[in-house]
Write a protein that holds these residues in place. Structure first.
Motif, PDB file in Angstrom:
ATOM      1  N   GLY A 155     -36.741 -36.963  43.148  1.00 50.51           N
ATOM      2  CA  GLY A 155     -38.146 -36.681  43.397  1.00 50.51           C
ATOM      3  C   GLY A 155     -38.833 -36.102  42.178  1.00 50.51           C
ATOM      4  O   GLY A 155     -38.616 -36.516  41.045  1.00 50.51           O
ATOM      5  N   PRO A 188     -40.406 -46.531  46.240  1.00 47.79           N
ATOM      6  CA  PRO A 188     -41.680 -46.749  46.948  1.00 47.79           C
ATOM      7  C   PRO A 188     -41.554 -47.806  48.043  1.00 47.79           C
ATOM      8  O   PRO A 188     -40.657 -48.652  48.020  1.00 47.79           O
ATOM      9  N   ASN A 293     -47.349 -40.944  43.115  1.00 46.45           N
ATOM     10  CA  ASN A 293     -46.727 -39.675  42.746  1.00 46.45           C
ATOM     11  C   ASN A 293     -45.378 -39.528  43.446  1.00 46.45           C
ATOM     12  O   ASN A 293     -45.212 -39.958  44.589  1.00 46.45           O
ATOM     13  N   GLU A 295     -44.288 -36.687  44.235  1.00 44.01           N
ATOM     14  CA  GLU A 295     -44.486 -35.517  45.086  1.00 44.01           C
ATOM     15  C   GLU A 295     -45.491 -35.871  46.175  1.00 44.01           C
ATOM     16  O   GLU A 295     -46.679 -36.089  45.903  1.00 44.01           O
ATOM     17  N   ALA A 296     -45.027 -35.905  47.423  1.00 44.42           N
ATOM     18  CA  ALA A 296     -45.901 -36.306  48.522  1.00 44.42           C
ATOM     19  C   ALA A 296     -47.095 -35.368  48.663  1.00 44.42           C
ATOM     20  O   ALA A 296     -48.204 -35.798  49.024  1.00 44.42           O
ATOM     21  N   LEU A 299     -50.479 -36.262  47.045  1.00 46.10           N
ATOM     22  CA  LEU A 299     -51.174 -37.479  47.479  1.00 46.10           C
ATOM     23  C   LEU A 299     -52.255 -37.180  48.512  1.00 46.10           C
ATOM     24  O   LEU A 299     -53.023 -38.062  48.879  1.00 46.10           O
ATOM     25  N   HIS A 310     -46.068 -43.012  47.599  1.00 45.72           N
ATOM     26  CA  HIS A 310     -45.064 -41.997  47.311  1.00 45.72           C
ATOM     27  C   HIS A 310     -43.897 -42.704  46.626  1.00 45.72           C
ATOM     28  O   HIS A 310     -43.148 -43.456  47.251  1.00 45.72           O
TER      29      HIS A 310
END
Length: 545
Positions: A155, A188, A293, A295-296, A299, A310
């Motif tokens: 991540g 993704p 990104n 990092e959720a 978003l 994500h």
């Protein structure tokens, strides 16, 4: 295999590729230090003069290489001293392992007044890390180290913490050391990739906004390929500088976004928080917004994307390039020329700073690292310094950590002694870690440190002048004689009066093979704030001295 907790720590770090640790030994770390003594062929230890500097060095090591940096400190005041560096690493998504000592495991949380005890050290550490763990037995250590590296390698990279009490470091047990933690990028959703590709396929004037996540994902090649396929300008954020070479005809500074967005129909923001300094989404002037990104959390609000993906920046950019390869695009050269001309008009306000930046760029090779501080030349560098390769431009990001630069540069130099490293700092910021001249000398870290000396906290003083009617408060400084200071540590010194002299001095210093401290006396600079933050008016003309 039977070993102490300290030996388990050293072997677990080595198994994950750690070859250098930055820190300061102390009584709660004695058994870790002894284990590192025996592991010296695999892991070098750089002893700083302050824990804050140790964490900065680890951050500089990490961000200039992409490899995790490791800092090791005693609990309580040692752990607290290093938090400025940890906060900076957190802000800049840096993979840093912060190893902290603890008090004896049976005394944790009891408030007995043990040496270096503070209330809820674990809670403090959790607040500035992606993950943190506490070992209660020697056999816990390998698994916790493995988990720490797995978190950094999956991540969004961010600091992680590990606390080990002294009794756990001293105790022995049968321990198994697992292999290195794997890399696990966020994959993704391909349906979202298809949707983004369809949106870009139909766009006429797309703009790509690239942040530090592109560099963290080693996605520069994929970024460049997609930009060339779309013939789309690439705007780089402060931490994204170097994601695409400044020489590339599609590369633009962040300032250019204010003009490019006027005609854009799609903005693809990759690996960036995509918020202003005031916590709002930048104005996209009606363009469709796509966010990508790892990092959720980055978003969602305050952002309002039309599509949000994500995923790892490299995987997403590569997939989009595969979908869009071969599409015909009209030339936008005239538009781009007009935008560059507009940017140059805005930059006229910071001509003095840019003269120094041109001198630095002329002296520093393409692969050299510039560590930009919160000094007047540094503010301008964050806006328009040409960066040609990833991981060659380091800033404190949104944390704005005054004083981080010199020690961070030492970490970058320790990571690759053959790579030129220049730190630019003000006389105010340099005072935070000037004692690390001792570290530079001791370990032969041949950084070149430029101290722009105006005798003030320059930005504070300008604000007091322009906003508070010249009611100056605590912004003046009493500085050392920098040549004598350097000499006291056995470090070479030089002086540069003006940009032309600075270029000459830097070229000589970068080939000296030893640390060099350069003093650059300067006067008051015009402020660049209107270039960095929208809505900030141009500064009033400076009064004649």
């Amino acid at each position: 295999m039977n070993m102490t907790g300290g030996e388990a720590l050293a072997r677990s770090l080595a198994a994950n590729g750690v070859s250098r640790i930055f820190g300061i030994p102390g009584v709660q770390l004695d058994h870790a230090a002894d284990a590192l003594y025996h592991a010296a062929d695999d892991i070098a230890f750089t002893c700083a003069r302050n824990e804050q500097a140790a964490s900065y060095m680890a951050d500089g090591y990490a961000r200039s290489t992409g490899r995790p940096g490791v800092s090791m400190v005693v609990p309580g005041p040692g752990m607290l001293n290093g938090l400025a560096g940890l906060a900076t690493a957190y802000a800049c998504s840096s993979p840093l392992l912060y190893v902290c000592g603890q008090i004896d495991s049976k005394a944790i949380g009891r408030g007995l007044g043990a040496l270096h005890e503070i209330p809820d050290q674990s809670g403090v550490l959790r607040s500035l890390t992606k993950w943190s763990g506490l070992a209660y037995r020697p056999e816990d250590i390998p698994g916790l180290v493995h988990r720490a590296f797995a978190e950094m390698r999956s991540g969004r990279p961010r600091p992680v913490g590990l606390e080990i009490p002294p009794d756990v470091l001293a105790a022995s047990a049968d321990v198994e050391i697992p292999g290195a933690a794997p890399h696990a990028p966020v994959v993704p959703d391909h349906k979202l990739i298809d949707a983004v590709a369809e949106l870009l396929r139909g766009s006429r004037k797309p703009v790509i906004y690239a942040g530090g996540g592109v560099i963290a994902a080693d996605a520069s090649d994929e970024l460049r390929e997609l930009a060339e396929i779309l013939h789309a300008p690439v705007v780089v954020s402060e931490n994204g500088r170097g994601a695409i070479s400044a020489r590339h005809p599609l590369a633009f500074d962040a300032l250019a976004f204010r003009r490019l967005r006027e005609d854009a129909d799609v903005v693809l923001a990759v690996g960036t928080r995509f918020v202003t300094a005031f916590g709002a989404q930048p104005d996209t002037a009606g363009a469709r917004l796509v966010l990508v990104n790892a990092e959720a959390a980055d978003l969602g609000e305050p952002r309002t994307p039309d599509l949000a993906v994500h995923g790892d920046a490299r995987l997403v950019l590569a997939a989009l390039a595969e979908e869009l390869r071969g599409a015909a695009r009209e030339s936008r050269a005239a538009e781009f020329d007009a935008v560059r001309a507009w940017c140059e008009e805005q930059y006229a306000d910071i001509a003095p700073q840019r003269a120094y930046l041109r001198a630095i760029r002329a002296a520093l090779p393409d692969d050299g690292v510039l560590v930009s501080e919160l000094t007047q030349v540094g503010y301008a560098a964050n806006t328009c310094f040409p960066v040609y390769r990833p991981r060659t431009f380091l800033t404190p990001g949104y944390q704005g950590t005054l004083g981080y630069g010199f020690a961070t540069a030492l970490g970058a130099k320790a990571a690759d002694p053959d790579r030129p490293v220049v730190s630019i700092t003000g006389d105010g910021g340099f005072s935070w870690t000037l004692q690390e001249l001792s570290t530079a000398k001791k370990y032969g870290l041949a950084t070149v440190t430029v101290v722009f000396n105006d005798g003030f906290f320059g930005n504070v003083r300008r604000i007091q002048k322009n906003r508070f009617g010249a009611r100056y408060f605590a912004s003046d400084l009493v500085n050392p004689d920098y040549a004598k200071l350097a000499d006291a540590f056995g470090v070479a010194a030089a002086r540069a009066d003006g940009p032309e002299e600075l270029e000459v001095v830097l070229k000589e210093a970068l080939t000296a093979g030893e640390p060099v401290l350069v003093e650059a006396p300067v006067g008051e600079f015009p402020g660049p704030w209107h270039l960095i933050h929208e809505g900030v008016p141009r500064p009033a003309p400076l009064e004649a001295p």
